[in-house]
Design an enzyme around this catalytic site. Structure first.
Site, PDB file in Angstrom:
ATOM      1  N   CYS A  30       2.060   5.192  18.494  1.00  0.00           N
ATOM      2  CA  CYS A  30       3.021   5.777  19.424  1.00  0.00           C
ATOM      3  C   CYS A  30       4.112   4.797  19.759  1.00  0.00           C
ATOM      4  O   CYS A  30       3.856   3.645  20.074  1.00  0.00           O
ATOM      5  CB  CYS A  30       2.280   6.180  20.691  1.00  0.00           C
ATOM      6  SG  CYS A  30       3.131   5.841  22.206  1.00  0.00           S
ATOM      7  N   ASN A  41      -8.533   3.420   8.123  1.00  0.00           N
ATOM      8  CA  ASN A  41      -7.905   2.323   8.849  1.00  0.00           C
ATOM      9  C   ASN A  41      -8.110   2.408  10.353  1.00  0.00           C
ATOM     10  O   ASN A  41      -8.138   1.389  11.028  1.00  0.00           O
ATOM     11  CB  ASN A  41      -6.406   2.250   8.532  1.00  0.00           C
ATOM     12  CG  ASN A  41      -5.720   3.592   8.583  1.00  0.00           C
ATOM     13  OD1 ASN A  41      -6.172   4.559   7.945  1.00  0.00           O
ATOM     14  ND2 ASN A  41      -4.643   3.693   9.327  1.00  0.00           N
ATOM     15  N   GLY A  52       0.800  -1.221   0.000  1.00  0.00           N
ATOM     16  CA  GLY A  52       0.000   0.000   0.000  1.00  0.00           C
ATOM     17  C   GLY A  52       0.831   1.269   0.000  1.00  0.00           C
ATOM     18  O   GLY A  52       0.478   2.255  -0.668  1.00  0.00           O
ATOM     19  N   HIS A  96      -1.627  -7.949   2.513  1.00  0.00           N
ATOM     20  CA  HIS A  96      -1.629  -8.450   3.891  1.00  0.00           C
ATOM     21  C   HIS A  96      -2.829  -7.985   4.696  1.00  0.00           C
ATOM     22  O   HIS A  96      -3.009  -8.419   5.829  1.00  0.00           O
ATOM     23  CB  HIS A  96      -0.333  -8.075   4.609  1.00  0.00           C
ATOM     24  CG  HIS A  96      -0.173  -6.623   4.923  1.00  0.00           C
ATOM     25  ND1 HIS A  96      -0.364  -6.114   6.188  1.00  0.00           N
ATOM     26  CD2 HIS A  96       0.150  -5.572   4.147  1.00  0.00           C
ATOM     27  CE1 HIS A  96      -0.126  -4.812   6.167  1.00  0.00           C
ATOM     28  NE2 HIS A  96       0.185  -4.453   4.946  1.00  0.00           N
ATOM     29  N   GLN A 109      -7.845  -0.708   3.073  1.00  0.00           N
ATOM     30  CA  GLN A 109      -8.668  -1.301   4.133  1.00  0.00           C
ATOM     31  C   GLN A 109      -9.934  -1.966   3.619  1.00  0.00           C
ATOM     32  O   GLN A 109     -10.598  -2.671   4.377  1.00  0.00           O
ATOM     33  CB  GLN A 109      -9.022  -0.241   5.190  1.00  0.00           C
ATOM     34  CG  GLN A 109      -7.860   0.114   6.110  1.00  0.00           C
ATOM     35  CD  GLN A 109      -7.366  -1.065   6.951  1.00  0.00           C
ATOM     36  OE1 GLN A 109      -8.089  -2.041   7.159  1.00  0.00           O
ATOM     37  NE2 GLN A 109      -6.133  -0.977   7.430  1.00  0.00           N
ATOM     38  N   THR A 145      12.538  -7.563 -10.801  1.00  0.00           N
ATOM     39  CA  THR A 145      12.072  -8.946 -10.852  1.00  0.00           C
ATOM     40  C   THR A 145      10.900  -9.090  -9.887  1.00  0.00           C
ATOM     41  O   THR A 145      10.964  -8.654  -8.750  1.00  0.00           O
ATOM     42  CB  THR A 145      13.222  -9.901 -10.476  1.00  0.00           C
ATOM     43  OG1 THR A 145      14.277  -9.689 -11.411  1.00  0.00           O
ATOM     44  CG2 THR A 145      12.774 -11.347 -10.529  1.00  0.00           C
ATOM     45  N   SER A 159      -3.420  -3.709  -0.806  1.00  0.00           N
ATOM     46  CA  SER A 159      -2.265  -4.350  -0.174  1.00  0.00           C
ATOM     47  C   SER A 159      -2.673  -5.736   0.301  1.00  0.00           C
ATOM     48  O   SER A 159      -3.676  -5.890   1.005  1.00  0.00           O
ATOM     49  CB  SER A 159      -1.803  -3.481   0.996  1.00  0.00           C
ATOM     50  OG  SER A 159      -0.641  -4.023   1.578  1.00  0.00           O
TER      51      SER A 159
END
Ligand code: PLP
Ligand code: PLP
Lengths: 411, 126, 411, 126
Positions: free
Chosen positions: A349, A177, A97, A224, A205, A260, A222
């Site tokens: 944080c 998100n 992402g 994952h 998301q 690649t 993305s």
């Protein structure tokens, strides 16, 4: 690789996941409620990747080894194209992402470097979009950051008034998100389209969870975030708006992104896309998904001191952002982690100075409520009993923390 | 390197001596102006030494854990012992602090030194 | 994950590889001699990656799942640091060689965008470097492309004369991907260092095969060239020369490269680095490597019509670039592929108009000799009997092609 | 989509009718000025029809395979048949050509048309 209704394999992430904390008294199975941060691989994705380890050619090689590798990539590309309702040639595989968003925003900026111009984004975007936009501002472009309402939404009318003849790109996310709030994507993209301005949607998301039928523009996804591997994603290019390439070399990905290819990652992304598509088409799964979300939200909001920050309507069911008044979100995250529960605080944080989330502040929340925010996010692997358990452990933890500090509101 | 020592985790998940002693022999409150962490201690004294301590705290998990550890640790100490406590000692006592958590040791030292002062102050002046 | 002397597992790639061509009469085991294009995963790398599929946290998450993932990345980073003889903090994971080279060259250019300046590279670089350098030229920088001698080498004296006070970067590769020729890396980098100019070395072809003790500057490596996965690499940053980030978002990789990390890829890269380090330290393996290389070169050069383009001295033993006079390299590659032999032609030709290799032309070879070039590249998995077999099949193929076209030299 | 048909692969790995016929009844040579591919055909004729053909070729693998296929295919053809051959027919006959290989069909058509012309030319004029 077959389209699998992989949610049949739902076992809870406990079976396939990282070990629960080895210390403290609580060593029960892990409760993973941080799926907006990342998700575990589906069994079918793992299987596809393991199988692909047999194939190792360079997809650019003209010999038989190269052809075998190229075939795997074509296959994955077709699955992603079906999920995103686009042509396979419009899918550009990349490293995720952040690269997707950067490649559109910085790529647009570099393309127009000599003529300059104007960019538009919103105040609640992911740092990938915000930082990339700040960089194009440093390059000499003007930047408008649109405000949001209390639900975290951009007003299409505002976008309309801010658009300029020299606006180079509008970049607005699909769902947030941190809160799960949807943007009025189709209205916003229509305003941009009517003005002839390219539109980029950060759909990291929502990809794999929601249908994204954006007929024009750029879409970033993305792997994952929907049970594919980390470090692989795609940019869908449904526009002829020009982009300057950022990664140079060969002519991979229709000459849009050199290097690649991440063969195993792309195979995993394709398998995850196939499984996601099956879930999207299955009414039972859609029902289950919403009822898990409702149960999570209802359970958490019933905890003493809780106030939900995610909007009631127009929100990803998987995301419940909740503040506990007078407590600190990062502390709750740490205590829950020690108890085997993985969640995240609104603020990213890493130091003793937690910054309140820019998203919650943009929604108009006071800083201390923003500092008290905790994000619980489920996935298609989350079971009902896990929801009940996480609510119970959170309730205990919050009660303990209130006891440690007089009472609600005195902090 | 883990973010928390086992000791600190044990104490922030199962804090000891939470609350306020009624009619304490001494008490102290400190707050870190930067991170906003706060600790409040109340103690009871016998024979010039602390025999019971309670804490209330607000802040990061390491600060809560440290405060809990401290309430157990200071039992048996007199004002001179408290005044001698420094950050290195606290850090060692809690099993180590990650970078960014050093304010927890500072806060503990401050609250213990304030407690020592309060203990040394003649009763009547309270 | 343990440091394994994984070449114990050498079985020839035949056991773990893509299927040999299904058509034609020859269906024997595949002979893979295209390791400069990409390499198969070592068994130990596969094992490490399969095991890591159990861990799925986001390495940036503060909870226990995140910690488990971050630990895997730290572990891999340590292995890469040992291989490159640098500090772990100097390793920046990325998506491979093309991103690595682009991030240094374009990143340097964007950093100096306002002040302009000068870049230096060589005529025999990989397209990742050449295209990125051409892009910074478009951005307004001046570019010097250094010539090479007949062995493909840059003269440090020439570099010296071309350096300017406003040179922003010198980018020169370690060994060439087409010929295997080494550059005089230490001499070149010393010239740059003495002038106070940052140096970038594209070490994609040498990482994992040779020691790279460059004490200063940037080094680009790519996992899939030494039995790691494709789509993951690292940039080693041993300089405080500033780079503009290209991929924005979080503060991953010491704030040098954003995006959720390619966890499985990084684990694979780390495992490959560990295995490579073990090979480098093993004198038997180094002996074997050179004798395989010598055998391959001797065998190929004995074929009627063959003329070797790789230099005799100062060349990666794994690479033999050879032209067959009067024949076309791309034709040889296709016929060998149909016979189960994977090699590559010097030219990256995908059309009916093969372009002669820019590397061979820069070395002063005539165009038709460059068009006749075929690259054979071995790896630590290549067996002696495979070398003999590939020489034999190549000899037959070349003989057949000569028969099809009168005789050597008449084409 | 594979780059080569099975037919073409079979023929470039095991080319048929390689060489030149001594004293052929007709021959033709063509070259593609763009890609440099060249084909040379020699044939023997009986009863107005080709009864034997040989080729020499230089170029890409698809061009070699096509030339070999053509030498088998044209046996039995007369000049009129050769003159009627077009690129679509060749492409089909060789099992398909990938994008970028269409020059192979063009070359084959050209050489066959040239051969037809040569066959139609009275013997004496040779
Ligand atoms: C909305 C959004 N955009 C972009 C990203 C960046 O994606 P990645 O981590 O794959 O680079 C994320 C997640 O981290 C996200 O949630
Ligand atoms: C010398 C050299 N540099 C850079 C690259 C690019 O690496 P990657 O394909 O990992 O992007 C390669 C290989 O393709 C190479 O051989």
């Amino acid at each position: 690789m077959h389209l699998q209704t992989t949610y049949e394999h739902r076992k809870g992430v406990n079976d396939v996941t990282c070990p629960p904390p080895q210390r403290g008294r609580e060593r029960g199975p892990a409760l993973y409620f941080d799926n907006n941060a990342t998700t575990p691989l589906l069994p079918s994705v793992r299987a596809a990747m393991s199988e692909a380890m047999e194939t190792f050619g360079n997809p650019s090689s003209v010999h038989f080894c190269g052809e075998a590798a190229a075939a795997l990539i074509d296959h994955a590309r077709a699955f992603v194209a079906v999920l995103l309702a686009c042509d396979p040639e419009q899918v550009v595989f990349n490293s995720g992402g952040s690269e997707g968003a950067s490649s559109v925003i910085v790529g647009t900026g570099l393309y127009h470097l000599r003529d300059g111009g104007h960019f538009i984004t919103s105040a609640v975007e992911h740092p990938a979009v915000l930082r990339a936009c700040e960089f194009v501002r440093e390059l000499g472009f003007e930047l408008s950051v649109l405000p949001v309402d209390g639900a975290g939404r951009v007003d299409p009318g505002t976008l309309q008034t801010v658009l300029r003849p020299d606006t180079r790109l509008v970049s607005i996310m699909h769902a947030n998100n941190e809160t799960g709030a949807f943007q009025p994507l189709y209205a916003l993209s229509r305003v941009a389209r009517e003005a002839g301005v390219p539109f980029h949607c950060d759909a990291v998301q929502t990809a794999g969870k929601e249908r994204i039928g954006l007929a024009e523009g750029f879409v970033t996804i993305s792997g994952h975030k929907f049970h594919g591997p980390k470090g692989v994603g795609a940019l869908v290019v449904r526009t002829d708006a020009p982009l300057q390439k950022l990664i140079f070399g060969g002519e991979q990905e229709h000459d849009r992104r050199a290097g690649t290819e991440n063969l195993l990652g792309i195979v995993g992304l394709g398998a995850a896309a196939g499984a996601a598509r099956a879930r999207l088409e299955d009414p039972n799964e859609q029902f289950r998904r919403k009822s898990i979300g409702d149960r999570l939200r209802a359970g958490l909001s019933s905890i003493h001191g809780a106030v939900v920050n995610s909007p009631t309507e127009g929100c990803l069911p998987e995301t419940v952002n909740v503040s506990f008044e007078g407590l600190r979100g990062d502390t709750i995250v740490d205590v829950l982690s020690a108890r085997g529960v993985a969640v995240s605080s609104g603020s990213a944080c890493h130091s003793a100075h937690p910054d309140p989330s820019h998203v919650l502040l943009a929604m108009g929340l006071p800083a201390d409520r923003a500092l008290g925010a905790v994000r619980f996010s489920s996935s298609c692997l989350t079971r009902r009993d896990e929801v009940d358990e996480v609510v119970e452990i959170t309730e205990q933890t919050v009660r303990q923390l209130y006891a440690t500090w007089r009472s609600v509101g005195t902090a | 390197m883990a973010r928390f020592s086992d000791e600190i985790i044990e104490h922030f998940t199962h804090p000891k001596n939470v609350g306020e002693l009624p009619e304490p022999d001494a008490d102290a409150s400190v707050a870190d102006p930067v991170c906003g962490d706060q600790v409040h201690l109340t103690v009871r004294v016998g024979d010039g030494r602390i025999c019971e301590a309670r804490f209330l705290a607000h802040g990061c998990a390491a600060a809560l854990g440290t405060a809990s550890i401290v309430t157990a640790w200071i039992v048996g100490m007199g004002p001179e012992d408290l005044a001698r406590v420094d950050e290195a000692t606290v850090t060692q006592r809690v099993g180590g602090l990650a970078p960014g958590q050093s304010h927890c040791a500072r806060l503990a030292v401050e609250v213990l030194h304030a407690l020592a002062d309060d203990l040394r102050t003649p009763q009547g002046s309270e």
